[in-house]
Design an enzyme around this catalytic site. Structure first.
Site: not given
Ligand code: NAG
Ligand code: NAG
Ligand code: NAG
Ligand code: NAG
Ligand code: NAG
Ligand code: NAG
Ligand code: NAG
Ligand code: NAG
Ligand code: NAG
Ligand code: NAG
Ligand code: NAG
Ligand code: NAG
Length: 780
Positions: A638, A763
Site C-alpha cells: 500500500g 524485511d
C-alpha cells in the site's frame, strides 16, 4: 341583514379614524363596544415616536383592526381599555411618548430588551394602576421621574441595563407593594435611601454596577423577605450592618467591589440557610471568616477574596454544592487574628507572619469549579484529597508558603481547563508525569518553586496549553521533544533553571508564540533564526554561555560553524523498523488486533489508551485527501502518507493497506495484534488503527504511526542530490552510524527475545529504519 362581527369592526375602525372624538358605546345590532379614544391616541402617539422598527411589528398598528388587537396590546374585556403593552425584544428604537401616561388602565408596561432612548416622561405618573414596569436593556437616560411616586400599585420595577443618572429617589420607599427594584448597570449616584427599608415585601434589590456611595443603611436589615441583594461594583463605604447577615431568605448576596470596611467576628452568625451566592470580594473587611458559614449548605459561590481577612479558614466540608471558592489576597491562616491591631504595618508584610493550611476537607467539595487562594500565607502540603475535586476548572494558590511535592492527584483532575497556578511557593520534587491528564488546560504556572528533575515527556500531552511558565525552579535536562505538540503556545518561560541541550527547532514553527524566555539555563548550540527567534523583543536567551548565533539583535556570540554543526548533527535517538516497504513479509509476524471490528463502518481502535480516535474522514482531511504531496512512500502493501491532524496539529504517518493484495486484510489484522503489545523506544509507535469503509464503500484499512521527521536511513545514506537543494544535503558521521546500528540491534533484540511471542522482522533494510528527532542540519 345582520352585520358580521368582522365587518362591523372594520366599519368601527373607519369611524374611529375619521371621527376620532366619537365614543361608541352601543350599536344598533346590540354588540357592545366600549373603548377609549384616548388610549388609541396614546398608542398612535407611541407609534409615532418609534424611529426604527426592523421587524415591522408596528405595521399591524393600523386602522384595519381595533387597537385592542394590535401587536403587543391587551385590553380589559369589559372596558376595552389598554391594560398591557408588551413589546419586548422587538428591536424597536425610539423615545417614549408622554402620551403613554394617558393609558390610565395600564397595568403592565413591558419594553424589555429594545433600544428605547431619552427620558422616562413625567406623565408616567398618570399610570395609577401600573403594577409592572419592565424597561430593562434599553438606552434610557435621565433621572428616575419623580412622578413615578404616584404609581402606588407598582410591584415590579426593572430598569437594569440603561443609562439612568441622578439619585435613587427616597419616595420609592413609599411604593409599599414593591417586590422587585432593579437598577442594575446604570449610572446612578448618591446613597441608598434608608426609606427602602420600609419595603417590607421587597424580594429583590439590584443596584450592582452603578456609582453609588454612602453606606448600606441599617434599615435594609429589616427586609426579611429579601432574597436577592446585589449592590456590587459601586463605591459604597462604611460598615456592613450586622442585621444584613440575618436576612434569612437571602439567596444571592453580593456587596463585592466596594469600599466597605468592617470587622467580621467569628461569633457573628451568618444565618442565611438558603444562600447560594455570597460575595464580599474586593472590600476592606477584616477579622475572621465567621464559622457559621459552615452551615450555609446551599452555597454555590463563596467569595471573600481581596479583603484583609485573617485567621483560620473554617471547615467547608458541608458545603457540597460549592462551585466557586475565592479566598485569594487575604491574610488567611493561623496566627494573628485581628488585622486591626496591626494596621500601622504594611498589609503584605502582615500576611507574611501568618500561617495555616489548605483545609483538608477541600476534597469533599466535589462541585468546586473555581478556587482562588493566592496571596495568603498558607503553609504545609497541597492536600492530595484535592484530586477528588473532579469539576475544577481553575485553581490558583500562588504566593503562599506551600511546600512539599505537587500531588499527582491534583494533576489527575482532567477537568482543569482554565488555569492552574502553583507559582511562588516552596514546592519541591518533580513535576509529576500525571501532568499528562491536563489535556484541556489553557494556562499552567509552576514558576518560582523548588521543583527539580527532568521535565516530564508527558507534558507534551497538554495540547491545549497557551501559557506555560516553568521558570525559577531547578529543572534540568533537555526540553522534551514531545513539547512539539504544544502548537497553541503563546507564552513559554523556562528561564532560571538548569535546562541543557539544544534549543528545539520546533519552537520556530509555533505560530502563536509571542513570548519565549530561555534565559539563564545551560542551553547550547545554535539559536534558530526563524519564527519567534526573529523577534528580539519576544525572545530571551541571555545567561546561556554555550549558545551562539541567532539574529544580531539578540547580541549573542557568532557560531564557530564547525563545532556547532557537528554538535547539532548529533543524533539523539535513532529509530528503526517497520512501515515503508514492508511487503507481505509482514504477514509472517503479525497477528490479530481489531478482529472483533467486523462492522462495515468507519471505526477506530486505539492503542495504549491513545488519545487518537480517528475516523476515515479525519484521515482524509489530515492527508489532504491522500494527496500526492503527502505521499512519502509506497510498496506492494500500500502507501504511506504524511498527515496533520486537524484537532491537535499532531503529525502522523498513515499506512493505507492495498487490500487488492491477497491476504492483505488478514495481514492487517495480524499486524495490529502483534503491534498491540510491542513497545520499545526504538520501534516506531503505532498510534491507532482504522478499519472501515471508504467513501466508495470499499474496505479501508490503515495504520497510523507517529511521523518521523527525518525520513529513513536510506534517505541519509543515499540522498537524492538536488531534490531538496544542497543546503539540506545529509550526512551521518561515524558515531551516528554506530549509534543507529546499536539502536537497530536493541530493537531486534527486543523483538526476538522480549515480546510475548518472538517476532521476526523479515524485511530489515535502510528504508525501514526511520530517524526521529529534529536534526539541526542547516549549515548556513
Ligand atoms: C378616556 O380616558 C381619559 C383619560 O383617561 C378620560 O379622561 C376619559 O374620561 C375617558 N373617556 C371615557 C369615555 O371613558
Ligand atoms: C395592517 O395590519 C394588518 C395586521 O393587523 C396587516 O395585515 C396589514 O398589512 C396592515 N396594513 C398596512 C397598510 O400595513
Ligand atoms: C434581546 O433581543 C434580541 C433581538 O434584539 C434577541 O436576539 C435576544 O435574544 C433578546 N434577549 C433576550 C434575553 O430576550
Ligand atoms: C395625553 O397626554 C398628552 C401628553 O402628556 C397630553 O398633551 C394630552 O392632552 C393627553 N390627553 C389626551 C386625551 O390625549
Ligand atoms: C440584556 O442584554 C445583555 C447583553 O446584550 C444580554 O446578555 C442579556 O441577556 C439581556 N437581558 C435581557 C433580559 O434581555
Ligand atoms: C407630575 O405630577 C404632578 C403632581 O401629581 C402633576 O401636577 C403633574 O402634572 C405631573 N406631571 C406630568 C407631566 O404628568
Ligand atoms: C451594562 O449595560 C451596557 C449597555 O448599557 C452593556 O453594554 C453592558 O454589557 C452591561 N454590562 C453588564 C455587566 O451587564
Ligand atoms: C419609611 O422610612 C423612613 C426612613 O427609614 C422612616 O422615617 C419612615 O417613618 C418610614 N415610613 C413608613 C410609612 O414606614
Ligand atoms: C413575605 O413572604 C411570605 C412568603 O412568601 C409572604 O407570605 C409574606 O406575606 C411576605 N411578607 C410581606 C411583608 O410581603
Ligand atoms: C436576627 O434574627 C433573629 C430572629 O429573626 C433576631 O432574634 C435577632 O435579634 C436578629 N439579629 C440581628 C443582629 O438583627
Ligand atoms: C450549624 O447548625 C447547627 C444546627 O442548626 C447548629 O447546632 C450549629 O451550632 C451550627 N454551627 C455553626 C458553626 O453555626
Ligand atoms: C469529608 O471527607 C472526610 C475524609 O476526608 C470524611 O471523613 C467526611 O465524612 C467527609 N464529609 C462529607 C460531608 O462528605
Amino acid at each position: 341583514m345582520e352585520l358580521s362581527k368582522k365587518h362591523f369592526e372594520a366599519c368601527c375602525s373607519f369611524f374611529l379614524v375619521f371621527f376620532s372624538q366619537q365614543v361608541f358605546s352601543k350599536t344598533p345590532t346590540g354588540l357592545v363596544v366600549r373603548g377609549n379614544d384616548t388610549d388609541q391616541q396614546a398608542l398612535l402617539q407611541f407609534k409615532a415616536k418609534i424611529t426604527d422598527d426592523q421587524l415591522r411589528v408596528m405595521e399591524s398598528w393600523n386602522s384595519s383592526i381595533h387597537f385592542c388587537q394590535w401587536h403587543g396590546v391587551t385590553c380589559g374585556r369589559k372596558h376595552q381599555r389598554v391594560t398591557k403593552l408588551e413589546l419586548q425584544s422587538l428591536k424597536l428604537s425610539g423615545s417614549l411618548s408622554p402620551h403613554i401616561g394617558n393609558m390610565s388602565f395600564l397595568r403592565v408596561l413591558n419594553l424589555l430588551n429594545n433600544s428605547f432612548y431619552n427620558q422616562i416622561p413625567q406623565s408616567i405618573g398618570g399610570l395609577r394602576r401600573l403594577e409592572t414596569l419592565y424597561l430593562t436593556n434599553n438606552s434610557i437616560s435621565g433621572e428616575i421621574p419623580s412622578n413615578l411616586s404616584s404609581c402606588s400599585k407598582l410591584t415590579i420595577v426593572r430598569m437594569a441595563g440603561n443609562r439612568l443618572t441622578g439619585e435613587i429617589p427616597a419616595f420609592l420607599g413609599f411604593l409599599s407593594k414593591l417586590k422587585v427594584l432593579s437598577f442594575y448597570n446604570n449610572s446612578l449616584r448618591g446613597s441608598i435611601p434608608p426609606s427602602l427599608g420600609n419595603l417590607s415585601s421587597l424580594e429583590e434589590l439590584a443596584l450592582t454596577y452603578n456609582a453609588l456611595d454612602g453606606i448600606i443603611p441599617e434599615t435594609l436589615g429589616r427586609l426579611t423577605n429579601l432574597s436577592i441583594f446585589l449592590a456590587a461594583a459601586n463605591a459604597i463605604s462604611g460598615t456592613l450592618p450586622v442585621a444584613m447577615f440575618n436576612l434569612s431568605n437571602i439567596r444571592f448576596f453580593d456587596i463585592g467591589e466596594n469600599k466597605i470596611q468592617c470587622t467580621l467576628y467569628t461569633d457573628l452568625a451568618i444565618t442565611m440557610p438558603y444562600v447560594e451566592f455570597f460575595s464580599v470580594r474586593g472590600n476592606k473587611i477584616s477579622g475572621q471568616i465567621p464559622i457559621s458559614i459552615t452551615n450555609a449548605s446551599n452555597l454555590d459561590v463563596l467569595q471573600f477574596n481581596d479583603n484583609r481577612l485573617s485567621g483560620k479558614v473554617p471547615s467547608l466540608e458541608k458545603l457540597d454544592k460549592l462551585s466557586t471558592l475565592q479566598l485569594a489576597v487575604n491574610g488567611l491562616g493561623h496566627g494573628r487574628e485581628d488585622w486591626e491591631a496591626s494596621k500601622a504595618k504594611n498589609f503584605f508584610a502582615h500576611i507574611n507572619i501568618l500561617s495555616g493550611t489548605i483545609p483538608h476537607s477541600i476534597g469533599n467539595l466535589s462541585a468546586l469549579t473555581i478556587v482562588g487562594l493566592d496571596f495568603n500565607n498558607l503553609q504545609g502540603n497541597i492536600p492530595p484529597s484535592i484530586g477528588k475535586c473532579q469539576s475544577l476548572l481553575e485553581l490558583t494558590v500562588s504566593y503562599n508558603n506551600l511546600s512539599g511535592p505537587i500531588p499527582p492527584q491534583l494533576l489527575g483532575v482532567s477537568s482543569m481547563s482554565i488555569i492552574l497556578d502553583l507559582s511562588s511557593n516552596h514546592l519541591t520534587g518533580e513535576l509529576p508525569v500525571a501532568v499528562e491528564n491536563l489535556k484541556n488546560l489553557g494556562q499552567l504556572y509552576v514558576s518560582q518553586n523548588r521543583l527539580s528533575g527532568l521535565l516530564p515527556k508527558t507534558l507534551g500531552s497538554c495540547v491545549s496549553l497557551e501559557k506555560l511558565y516553568l521558570d525559577g525552579n531547578l529543572f534540568e535536562g533537555p526540553i522534551p521533544s514531545s513539547l512539539s505538540s504544544l502548537r497553541g503556545l503563546e507564552a513559554l518561560d523556562v528561564s532560571n533553571n538548569n535546562l541543557s541541550g539544544e534549543i528545539p527547532e520546533f519552537l520556530v514553527r509555533f505560530g502563536a508564540l509571542r513570548y519565549l524566555n530561555l534565559s539563564f539555563n545551560n542551553f547550547e548550540g545554535v539559536i534558530p533564526s526563524g519564527g519567534i527567534f526573529k523577534n528580539a523583543s519576544a525572545t530571551f536567551v541571555e545567561g546561556n554561555s554555550k549558545l551562539c548565533g541567532g539574529i544580531p539583535e539578540l547580541h549573542m556570540l557568532r557560531c564557530n560553524l564547525k563545532t556547532s554543526s557537528s554538535n547539532s548533527l548529533r543524533l539523539k535517538v535513532a529509530i528503526i523498523v517497520v512501515t515503508l516497504g514492508v511487503t507481505l513479509a509482514f504477514t509472517c509476524l503479525l497477528i490479530l488486533w481489531i478482529g472483533k471490528k467486523k462492522e462495515k463502518q468507519a471505526t477506530a481502535t486505539s492503542v495504549e489508551n491513545s488519545v487518537l480516535q480517528l475516523s476515515y474522514q479525519s484521515i482524509v482531511r489530515a492527508t489532504d485527501g491522500f494527496s500526492t504531496q503527502n505521499l512519502v512512500g509506497s510498496g506492494s502493501f500500500g502507501s504511506v502518507y504524511k498527515g496533520v491532524l486537524q484537532a491537535s496539529g499532531a503529525v502522523i504517518a498513515v499506512k493505507v493497506l492495498n487490500l487488492l493484495n491477497r491476504g492483505a486484510s488478514r495481514s492487517f489484522l495480524a499486524e495490529c495484534e502483534a503491534l498491540k503489545n510491542i513497545r520499545h523506544r526504538n520501534l516506531v509507535k503505532v498510534l491507532t488503527a482504522i478499519s472501515g469503509v471508504d467513501y466508495q464503500g470499499n474496505d479501508f484499512k490503515a495504520l497510523v504511526y507517529e511521523f518521523m521527521e527525518n525520513g529513513s536511513l536510506e534517505d541519509w545514506l543515499h540522498p537524492l542530490i538536488g531534490m531538496n537543494g544542497p543546503e539540506t544535503a545529509r550526512n551521518l558521521n561515524f558515531f551516528q552510524r554506530v549509534s543507529v546500528a546499536i539502536d537497530v540491534a536493541h530493537a531486534l533484540q527486543y523483538l526476538h527475545h522480549h515480546c510475548e511471542e518472538p517476532i521476526i522482522h523479515c524485511d530489515l533494510k535502510p528504508s525501514n529504519i526511520l530517524l526521529n528527532e529534529e536534526i539541526v542540519d542547516k549549515l548556513n
